[in-house]
Scaffold this active site. Sequence first.
Site, PDB file in Angstrom:
ATOM      1  NE  ARG A 175     -13.870   2.577   5.197  1.00  0.00           N
ATOM      2  CZ  ARG A 175     -12.423   3.001   4.575  1.00  0.00           C
ATOM      3  NH1 ARG A 175     -11.599   3.057   5.215  1.00  0.00           N
ATOM      4  NH2 ARG A 175     -12.342   3.079   3.171  1.00  0.00           N
ATOM      5  CG  HIS A 214     -11.041  -0.139  -1.120  1.00  0.00           C
ATOM      6  ND1 HIS A 214     -10.328   0.685  -1.935  1.00  0.00           N
ATOM      7  CD2 HIS A 214     -10.935   0.099   0.182  1.00  0.00           C
ATOM      8  CE1 HIS A 214      -9.231   1.143  -1.225  1.00  0.00           C
ATOM      9  NE2 HIS A 214      -9.669   0.815  -0.204  1.00  0.00           N
ATOM     10  CE  LYS A 242      -6.872  -3.381  -4.471  1.00  0.00           C
ATOM     11  NZ  LYS A 242      -7.669  -2.274  -3.416  1.00  0.00           N
ATOM     12  CB  THR A 271      -6.430   2.399  -5.381  1.00  0.00           C
ATOM     13  OG1 THR A 271      -5.468   1.370  -5.368  1.00  0.00           O
ATOM     14  CG2 THR A 271      -7.697   2.276  -4.564  1.00  0.00           C
ATOM     15  CD  GLN A 312      -2.757   1.576  -2.944  1.00  0.00           C
ATOM     16  OE1 GLN A 312      -2.343   1.505  -2.021  1.00  0.00           O
ATOM     17  NE2 GLN A 312      -3.565   2.927  -3.394  1.00  0.00           N
ATOM     18  CB  SER A 334      -1.119   0.017   1.299  1.00  0.00           C
ATOM     19  OG  SER A 334      -1.469   1.269   1.549  1.00  0.00           O
ATOM     20  CE1 TYR A 356      -6.328   4.749  -2.638  1.00  0.00           C
ATOM     21  CE2 TYR A 356      -4.813   4.635  -0.758  1.00  0.00           C
ATOM     22  CZ  TYR A 356      -5.866   4.252  -1.500  1.00  0.00           C
ATOM     23  OH  TYR A 356      -6.623   3.267  -0.648  1.00  0.00           O
TER      24      TYR A 356
HETATM   25  C1  LIG Z   1      -7.694  -2.517   6.616  1.00  0.00           C
HETATM   26  C2  LIG Z   1      -7.848  -2.133   5.136  1.00  0.00           C
HETATM   27  C3  LIG Z   1      -6.920  -1.205   4.490  1.00  0.00           C
HETATM   28  C4  LIG Z   1      -6.930  -0.989   3.050  1.00  0.00           C
HETATM   29  N1  LIG Z   1      -6.081  -0.290   2.535  1.00  0.00           N
HETATM   30  C5  LIG Z   1      -6.208  -0.125   1.007  1.00  0.00           C
HETATM   31  C6  LIG Z   1      -5.109   0.720   0.513  1.00  0.00           C
HETATM   32  O1  LIG Z   1      -4.404   1.305   1.043  1.00  0.00           O
HETATM   33  N2  LIG Z   1      -5.291   0.561  -0.896  1.00  0.00           N
HETATM   34  C7  LIG Z   1      -6.031  -0.107  -1.584  1.00  0.00           C
HETATM   35  O2  LIG Z   1      -5.977   0.015  -2.671  1.00  0.00           O
HETATM   36  N3  LIG Z   1      -6.814  -0.960  -0.931  1.00  0.00           N
HETATM   37  C8  LIG Z   1      -6.768  -1.173   0.343  1.00  0.00           C
HETATM   38  N4  LIG Z   1      -7.605  -1.780   0.970  1.00  0.00           N
HETATM   39  C9  LIG Z   1      -8.488  -2.660   0.144  1.00  0.00           C
HETATM   40  C10 LIG Z   1      -7.659  -4.048  -0.085  1.00  0.00           C
HETATM   41  O3  LIG Z   1      -6.610  -3.697  -0.986  1.00  0.00           O
HETATM   42  C11 LIG Z   1      -8.616  -5.111  -0.740  1.00  0.00           C
HETATM   43  O4  LIG Z   1      -9.225  -4.620  -1.942  1.00  0.00           O
HETATM   44  C12 LIG Z   1      -9.805  -5.569  -0.034  1.00  0.00           C
HETATM   45  O5  LIG Z   1      -9.167  -5.783   1.358  1.00  0.00           O
HETATM   46  C13 LIG Z   1     -10.147  -7.183  -0.273  1.00  0.00           C
HETATM   47  O6  LIG Z   1     -11.068  -7.698   0.529  1.00  0.00           O
HETATM   48  P1  LIG Z   1     -10.931  -8.780   1.728  1.00  0.00           P
HETATM   49  O7  LIG Z   1     -10.153  -7.977   2.835  1.00  0.00           O
HETATM   50  O8  LIG Z   1     -12.095  -9.140   1.915  1.00  0.00           O
HETATM   51  O9  LIG Z   1      -9.892  -9.808   1.043  1.00  0.00           O
HETATM   52  C14 LIG Z   1      -7.824  -1.923   2.384  1.00  0.00           C
HETATM   53  C15 LIG Z   1      -8.350  -2.960   3.123  1.00  0.00           C
HETATM   54  C16 LIG Z   1      -8.485  -3.010   4.362  1.00  0.00           C
HETATM   55  C17 LIG Z   1      -9.198  -4.141   5.098  1.00  0.00           C
END
Ligand SMILES: Cc1cc2nc3c(=O)[nH]c(=O)nc-3n(C[C@H](O)[C@H](O)[C@H](O)COP(=O)(O)O)c2cc1C
Length: 398
Positions: free
Chosen positions: A164, A274, A250, A155, A127, A105, A129
């Site tokens: 949330r 996400h 993404k 992303t 990844q 990330s 932003y």
């Molecule tokens: C705590 C948390 C932080 C996340 N931070 C990012 C991030 O910084 N960048 C991003 O593209 N996706 C982020 N995501 C989304 C994840 O990359 C991913 O799409 C998602 O967790 C997939 O679902 P799952 O947790 O059910 O496997 C985050 C998800 C969680 C749970």
Amino acid sequence: MLISVEDARLAARRTLPRWLFDYVDGGAYSEASLKNNFASLSAVRFIPAILCGVSAPDTAVKILETHQTFPLVLAPVGMGGLLSVEGEVAVVRAAAAAGIQTCLSHFSIQSIEDIARAVDPALLMFQLYIFRDRAITRDTLQRVWNAGVRTLVVTVDTPVTPMRERDARNGFRSISKLSFRHFTQMMIRPGWTWNMAHKGGRLMANLEPYGMGKTFFAQSATISRELDPTINWLDLKWIREVWKGRLVIKGVLHPEDTRRSAELGAEGIVLSNHGGRQLDGAVSGFEMLSENVQAANGRLDILVDGGFRYGSDIAKAMALGASGVMIGRPWAFGLAAEGQKGVADVIDYFHQGLRSTMTLLGARDIAALREGGKDFLRDVSGAACEPVPSSSIMKEHV
Ligand SMILES: Cc1cc2nc3c(=O)[nH]c(=O)nc-3n(C[C@H](O)[C@H](O)[C@H](O)COP(=O)(O)O)c2cc1C
């Protein structure tokens, strides 16, 4: 030893202060997207094939020109390094040891430079932003390139951060410093608190050079002001011009956006809502997989995420044409529970589950899983997979 993802989740809940566990576990508003991610996967079921003699299926694949032992990629999780003092470096080490890629990330606690020194950067994606100040974005891209990383994941599903509710209840939205309540929750998690106080990272290291604040909370406040909510296809075109490596977008769900991604010259997309943290009531990546595979028409690698908790879930996605699957929370829970070993256990759980599923389907390798495709599956909700007579399964796989 963590037996399952749910074991890891429960162990993480016992280890982390409530505000941090909920940050990882929760979703936007009603959490309908989060729940639907699980529901859409369990609505698709397998038709097993018997007497196929496949005892040791070959799970190897190539994702974005990179060889992997099986089709799993660790998804970017912002502030993942807060979950354990071992930090994100433990995550990429566990993934590299298992022969799979990790996407770091932008908002990791450890820097891309440190992470890329810890493992072969060929197994890393970064990844990104996009910030309002494009000079920051350009400089970040240069640093990522200099670190040896050649796959960039942009992303695009976060122009705002919706409510949330768990975070709001825990006082973890727009937080400027820890409150008495946070401290109380930390007191009853002394192990995590002691370790973090003595050895934990304090900043999102990739942002450090850009003067975004001297504490993690100051950085968070800057991020919410400085991320660009107006980004559009022209910005992606600019990224395509600046970034000479592989480009992945993404947060795609609509087939029309998949077509545009291919036309833009991206090498891949991640079908994702996400993890149910953005648009409440969104379709899942898995639900949209077949339509998007058709739209891509072989021009893109298609990763999918959201709610994958079993190796059998990976088999479902591969049978519907995915190039691979990403997981976010499962590795985060593993890290919180047992550091690098916990992440390794979670990865192994997915791999074992995929292998046994392939044996029970009679699929010798991933190509067979893809060729068998929808023949392996029934959609009990009646949406995505047309039923195929079991005789055709026999023909393909005996
Ligand atoms: C705590 C948390 C932080 C996340 N931070 C990012 C991030 O910084 N960048 C991003 O593209 N996706 C982020 N995501 C989304 C994840 O990359 C991913 O799409 C998602 O967790 C997939 O679902 P799952 O947790 O059910 O496997 C985050 C998800 C969680 C749970």
